[in-house]
Enzyme design. Structure first.
Site, PDB file in Angstrom:
ATOM      1  CG  PHE A  98      10.644   0.825 -12.682  1.00 32.70           C
ATOM      2  CD1 PHE A  98      11.012   2.164 -12.618  1.00 32.70           C
ATOM      3  CD2 PHE A  98      11.046   0.082 -13.784  1.00 32.70           C
ATOM      4  CE1 PHE A  98      11.763   2.756 -13.624  1.00 32.70           C
ATOM      5  CE2 PHE A  98      11.802   0.668 -14.808  1.00 32.70           C
ATOM      6  CZ  PHE A  98      12.165   2.018 -14.722  1.00 32.70           C
TER       7      PHE A  98
ATOM      8  NE  ARG B 252      23.615   9.429 -16.721  1.00 38.34           N
ATOM      9  CZ  ARG B 252      22.430   8.847 -16.539  1.00 38.34           C
ATOM     10  NH1 ARG B 252      21.480   9.462 -15.846  1.00 38.34           N
ATOM     11  NH2 ARG B 252      22.187   7.664 -17.022  1.00 38.34           N
TER      12      ARG B 252
ATOM     13  CD  GLU C 273      16.499  15.904 -15.724  1.00 40.23           C
ATOM     14  OE1 GLU C 273      17.584  16.054 -15.120  1.00 40.23           O
ATOM     15  OE2 GLU C 273      16.164  14.818 -16.244  1.00 40.23           O
TER      16      GLU C 273
ATOM     17  NE  ARG D 178      22.524   6.189  -9.500  1.00 38.56           N
ATOM     18  CZ  ARG D 178      21.956   6.514 -10.655  1.00 38.56           C
ATOM     19  NH1 ARG D 178      22.452   6.057 -11.791  1.00 38.56           N
ATOM     20  NH2 ARG D 178      20.892   7.301 -10.685  1.00 38.56           N
TER      21      ARG D 178
ATOM     22  CB  THR E 160      20.750   2.998 -14.068  1.00 36.86           C
ATOM     23  OG1 THR E 160      20.922   4.031 -15.043  1.00 36.86           O
ATOM     24  CG2 THR E 160      19.368   3.088 -13.461  1.00 36.86           C
TER      25      THR E 160
ATOM     26  CE  LYS F  53      17.160   8.930  -8.053  1.00 34.49           C
ATOM     27  NZ  LYS F  53      17.136   7.619  -8.773  1.00 34.49           N
TER      28      LYS F  53
ATOM     29  CG  ASN G  12      19.404   4.764  -8.193  1.00 36.08           C
ATOM     30  OD1 ASN G  12      18.615   5.563  -7.695  1.00 36.08           O
ATOM     31  ND2 ASN G  12      19.460   4.518  -9.487  1.00 36.08           N
TER      32      ASN G  12
ATOM     33  CE1 TYR H  91      13.916   9.673 -12.769  1.00 32.50           C
ATOM     34  CE2 TYR H  91      12.733   9.920 -10.703  1.00 32.50           C
ATOM     35  CZ  TYR H  91      13.919   9.761 -11.397  1.00 32.50           C
ATOM     36  OH  TYR H  91      15.112   9.686 -10.708  1.00 32.50           O
TER      37      TYR H  91
ATOM     38  CG  HIS I 212      18.120  12.716 -11.374  1.00 39.19           C
ATOM     39  ND1 HIS I 212      17.694  11.926 -12.423  1.00 39.19           N
ATOM     40  CD2 HIS I 212      18.245  13.970 -11.878  1.00 39.19           C
ATOM     41  CE1 HIS I 212      17.548  12.689 -13.498  1.00 39.19           C
ATOM     42  NE2 HIS I 212      17.871  13.928 -13.202  1.00 39.19           N
TER      43      HIS I 212
HETATM   44  P1  IDP Z   1      19.227   7.054 -14.238  1.00 43.12           P
HETATM   45  O1  IDP Z   1      18.772   7.505 -12.879  1.00 43.12           O
HETATM   46  O2  IDP Z   1      20.561   6.367 -14.173  1.00 43.12           O
HETATM   47  O3  IDP Z   1      19.188   8.151 -15.279  1.00 43.12           O
HETATM   48  P2  IDP Z   1      16.798   5.992 -15.478  1.00 43.12           P
HETATM   49  O4  IDP Z   1      16.763   4.886 -16.483  1.00 43.12           O
HETATM   50  O5  IDP Z   1      16.544   7.377 -15.954  1.00 43.12           O
HETATM   51  O6  IDP Z   1      18.219   5.896 -14.718  1.00 43.12           O
HETATM   52  O7  IDP Z   1      15.756   5.601 -14.338  1.00 43.12           O
HETATM   53  C1  IDP Z   1      15.404   6.537 -13.350  1.00 43.12           C
HETATM   54  C2  IDP Z   1      15.379   5.847 -12.012  1.00 43.12           C
HETATM   55  O8  IDP Z   1      14.382   4.846 -11.999  1.00 43.12           O
HETATM   56  C3  IDP Z   1      16.669   5.098 -11.647  1.00 43.12           C
HETATM   57  O9  IDP Z   1      17.670   5.930 -11.106  1.00 43.12           O
HETATM   58  C4  IDP Z   1      16.169   4.081 -10.649  1.00 43.12           C
HETATM   59  O10 IDP Z   1      16.016   4.659  -9.349  1.00 43.12           O
HETATM   60  C5  IDP Z   1      14.783   3.751 -11.199  1.00 43.12           C
HETATM   61  N1  IDP Z   1      14.819   2.550 -12.048  1.00 43.12           N
HETATM   62  C6  IDP Z   1      15.334   2.446 -13.295  1.00 43.12           C
HETATM   63  N2  IDP Z   1      15.202   1.203 -13.792  1.00 43.12           N
HETATM   64  C7  IDP Z   1      14.576   0.495 -12.817  1.00 43.12           C
HETATM   65  C8  IDP Z   1      14.132  -0.879 -12.718  1.00 43.12           C
HETATM   66  O11 IDP Z   1      14.299  -1.695 -13.631  1.00 43.12           O
HETATM   67  N3  IDP Z   1      13.536  -1.212 -11.533  1.00 43.12           N
HETATM   68  C9  IDP Z   1      13.336  -0.350 -10.508  1.00 43.12           C
HETATM   69  N4  IDP Z   1      13.721   0.947 -10.569  1.00 43.12           N
HETATM   70  C10 IDP Z   1      14.337   1.360 -11.700  1.00 43.12           C
HETATM   71 MG    MG Z   2      17.588   9.131 -16.133  1.00 45.62          MG
END
Ligand code: IDP
Ligand code: MG
Length: 150
Positions: free
Chosen positions: A59, A87, A128, A104, A93, A11, A114, A51, A117
């Site tokens: 968010f 993963r 994807e 992370r 996450t 990212k 973070n 997304y 992805h």
């Molecule tokens: P992942 O990246 O671990 O697969 P996802 O649930 O798919 O997690 O969410 C995508 C991205 O959205 C996360 O990597 C993070 O950057 C952001 N994100 C997820 N949950 C939150 C939240 O509660 N607040 C702010 N950003 C979030």
């Molecule tokens: Mg995800």
């Protein structure tokens, strides 16, 4: 051997913080094969597509802005169970819940910064990869294969 592939993306914060080399190294040293890689500035509509399943989240707007805030590095990695293992290499996450030793866990603090992805399932990985590499990825013989797989 199964030729499973996953979509991994560094990212904008990972790029700006100079973590590209270290992140690539973790996948390389595990024994996964790099099939595709490019750097790009993401368009808003493309980030929204990537997304789409999170579009109802509060968010979502910030997430899309974050993904468009600078260039990203897009990659396709291949290997046995690379989706699940990828993963694990990335970590949870929320970076504060990620174990030390994960990307992370070692490199970041906040959810919205973070650094990386990774696809969460084989089907989403295929989707994807199609979205980010419509031109396809490389197909070459990896000479180390016999030294990594029995
Ligand atoms: P992942 O990246 O671990 O697969 P996802 O649930 O798919 O997690 O969410 C995508 C991205 O959205 C996360 O990597 C993070 O950057 C952001 N994100 C997820 N949950 C939150 C939240 O509660 N607040 C702010 N950003 C979030
Ligand atoms: Mg995800």
């Amino acid at each position: 051997m199964a030729t499973e592939q996953t979509y991994i993306m560094i990212k904008p914060d990972g790029v700006q913080r100079g973590l590209v080399g270290q992140i690539i190294q973790r996948f390389e040293q595990k024994g996964f094969f790099l099939r595709g890689m490019k750097m790009m500035q993401v368009e808003k509509s493309h980030a929204e597509k990537h997304y789409a399943d999170l579009s109802s989240k509060p968010f979502f707007g910030d997430l899309v802005d974050y993904m468009c805030s600078g260039p990203v590095v897009c990659m396709v990695w291949e290997g046995k169970e690379v989706v699940k293992t990828g993963r694990k290499i990335i970590g949870a996450t929320n970076p504060l819940a990620s174990e030390p030793g994960t990307i992370r866990g070692d490199f970041c603090i906040e959810l919205g910064r973070n650094v990386i992805h990774g696809s969460d399932a084989v089907e989403s990985a295929q989707h994807e990869i199609g979205l980010w590499f419509p031109e396809g990825v490389t197909n070459y013989e990896h000479t180390a294969k016999a030294w990594i797989y029995e």
